[in-house]
Design a protein around this motif. Structure first.
Motif, PDB file in Angstrom:
ATOM      1  N   UNK A  76     -50.339  42.978  61.626  1.00 29.13           N
ATOM      2  CA  UNK A  76     -49.957  44.381  61.432  1.00 29.13           C
ATOM      3  C   UNK A  76     -50.347  45.191  62.678  1.00 29.13           C
ATOM      4  N   UNK A  77     -49.414  45.967  63.198  1.00 25.77           N
ATOM      5  CA  UNK A  77     -49.705  46.801  64.371  1.00 25.77           C
ATOM      6  C   UNK A  77     -49.484  46.090  65.701  1.00 25.77           C
ATOM      7  N   UNK A  78     -49.131  44.809  65.634  1.00 22.19           N
ATOM      8  CA  UNK A  78     -48.896  44.039  66.865  1.00 22.19           C
ATOM      9  C   UNK A  78     -47.398  44.038  67.167  1.00 22.19           C
ATOM     10  N   UNK A  79     -47.067  44.253  68.433  1.00 20.53           N
ATOM     11  CA  UNK A  79     -45.662  44.112  68.837  1.00 20.53           C
ATOM     12  C   UNK A  79     -45.479  42.685  69.312  1.00 20.53           C
ATOM     13  N   UNK A  80     -44.325  42.094  69.018  1.00 24.02           N
ATOM     14  CA  UNK A  80     -44.188  40.662  69.296  1.00 24.02           C
ATOM     15  C   UNK A  80     -42.756  40.281  69.640  1.00 24.02           C
ATOM     16  N   UNK A  81     -42.647  39.150  70.331  1.00 31.82           N
ATOM     17  CA  UNK A  81     -41.339  38.607  70.692  1.00 31.82           C
ATOM     18  C   UNK A  81     -41.477  37.094  70.817  1.00 31.82           C
ATOM     19  N   UNK A  82     -40.363  36.381  70.635  1.00 31.40           N
ATOM     20  CA  UNK A  82     -40.418  34.918  70.658  1.00 31.40           C
ATOM     21  C   UNK A  82     -39.287  34.326  71.486  1.00 31.40           C
ATOM     22  N   UNK A  83     -39.600  33.174  72.104  1.00 31.53           N
ATOM     23  CA  UNK A  83     -38.580  32.459  72.876  1.00 31.53           C
ATOM     24  C   UNK A  83     -38.744  30.960  72.636  1.00 31.53           C
ATOM     25  N   UNK A  84     -37.729  30.204  73.044  1.00 32.97           N
ATOM     26  CA  UNK A  84     -37.875  28.753  73.044  1.00 32.97           C
ATOM     27  C   UNK A  84     -37.194  28.168  74.260  1.00 32.97           C
ATOM     28  N   UNK A  85     -37.454  26.881  74.487  1.00 29.83           N
ATOM     29  CA  UNK A  85     -36.685  26.137  75.484  1.00 29.83           C
ATOM     30  C   UNK A  85     -35.905  25.080  74.714  1.00 29.83           C
ATOM     31  N   UNK A  86     -34.711  24.792  75.204  1.00 30.30           N
ATOM     32  CA  UNK A  86     -33.781  23.950  74.454  1.00 30.30           C
ATOM     33  C   UNK A  86     -32.785  23.281  75.383  1.00 30.30           C
ATOM     34  N   UNK A  87     -32.191  22.224  74.869  1.00 29.31           N
ATOM     35  CA  UNK A  87     -31.137  21.540  75.620  1.00 29.31           C
ATOM     36  C   UNK A  87     -29.814  22.267  75.414  1.00 29.31           C
ATOM     37  N   UNK A  88     -28.887  22.002  76.326  1.00 31.41           N
ATOM     38  CA  UNK A  88     -27.555  22.590  76.167  1.00 31.41           C
ATOM     39  C   UNK A  88     -26.762  21.649  75.251  1.00 31.41           C
ATOM     40  N   UNK A  89     -27.007  21.763  73.961  1.00 26.68           N
ATOM     41  CA  UNK A  89     -26.366  20.883  72.981  1.00 26.68           C
ATOM     42  C   UNK A  89     -25.468  21.703  72.072  1.00 26.68           C
TER      43      UNK A  89
END
Ligand code: FMN
Length: 147
Positions: A76-89
């Motif tokens: 609560x109160x935290x700003x957040x973002x997410x990413x990943x690495x992936x193959x071009x599939x």
């Protein structure tokens, strides 16, 4: 602002992306591996960015284990973002969206659309231009913090 980038990586590629993102988020941004990380480390963090490779169409096992430890409301109160690495599939699955969902479930306010960055092969490297895209994605987070 206390900013933390948490990553998982088997071959080092996602770590490179995490470091690129941290550099863009500004001096003092800490970058830590999810290995052995406990939710207590998140205490006092104001901006949290989390990323890992897609493994078997979902977040890596270590990242899943970490996310499972986040209690409802813990972010609560935290700003957040997410990413990943992936193959071009054609069917690559998803980690960024699932991480983002878990962070939101834990109470975080999501400040960027989950994003997947492309690797050339299982052991990397990043595809051409993808590190620049990571920097661009991270750069777009900064203006949202002033709101
Ligand atoms: C066991 C295994 C399963 C994987 N499954 C997927 C997958 O479902 N979808 C995908 O796009 N990439 C998949 N990959 C490729 C990983 O995303 C790639 O290894 C990773 O992005 C490289 O990052 P790293 O160097 O940080 O480990 C898989 C890789 C491994 C080793």
């Amino acid at each position: 602002m206390s900013t933390l980038v948490v990553y998982d990586s088997n071959y080092g590629t996602t770590r490179i992306v995490a470091e690129k993102i941290a550099a863009e988020l500004g001096e003092g941004t800490a970058v830590v591996s999810v290995s052995g990380l406990t939710p207590e480390r998140l205490t006092g963090v104001e901006l949290l960015v989390v990323g890992c490779p897609i493994i078997g169409w979902r977040p890596s096992p270590r990242m899943q284990a970490f996310l499972a430890q986040l209690g409802v409301g813990m972010l609560h109160g935290v700003r957040a973002a997410a990413f990943d690495t992936r193959l071009r599939l054609f069917i690559h699955g998803d980690a960024a969206g699932k991480i983002s969902h878990a962070l939101e479930h834990a109470g975080a306010h999501i400040v960027a659309k989950p994003h997947g960055f492309i690797v050339e092969g299982r052991e990397g490297p990043m595809a051409t231009g993808e590190l620049d895209k990571a920097a661009e994605w991270a750069g777009a987070i900064m203006p949202t913090l002033r709101r």
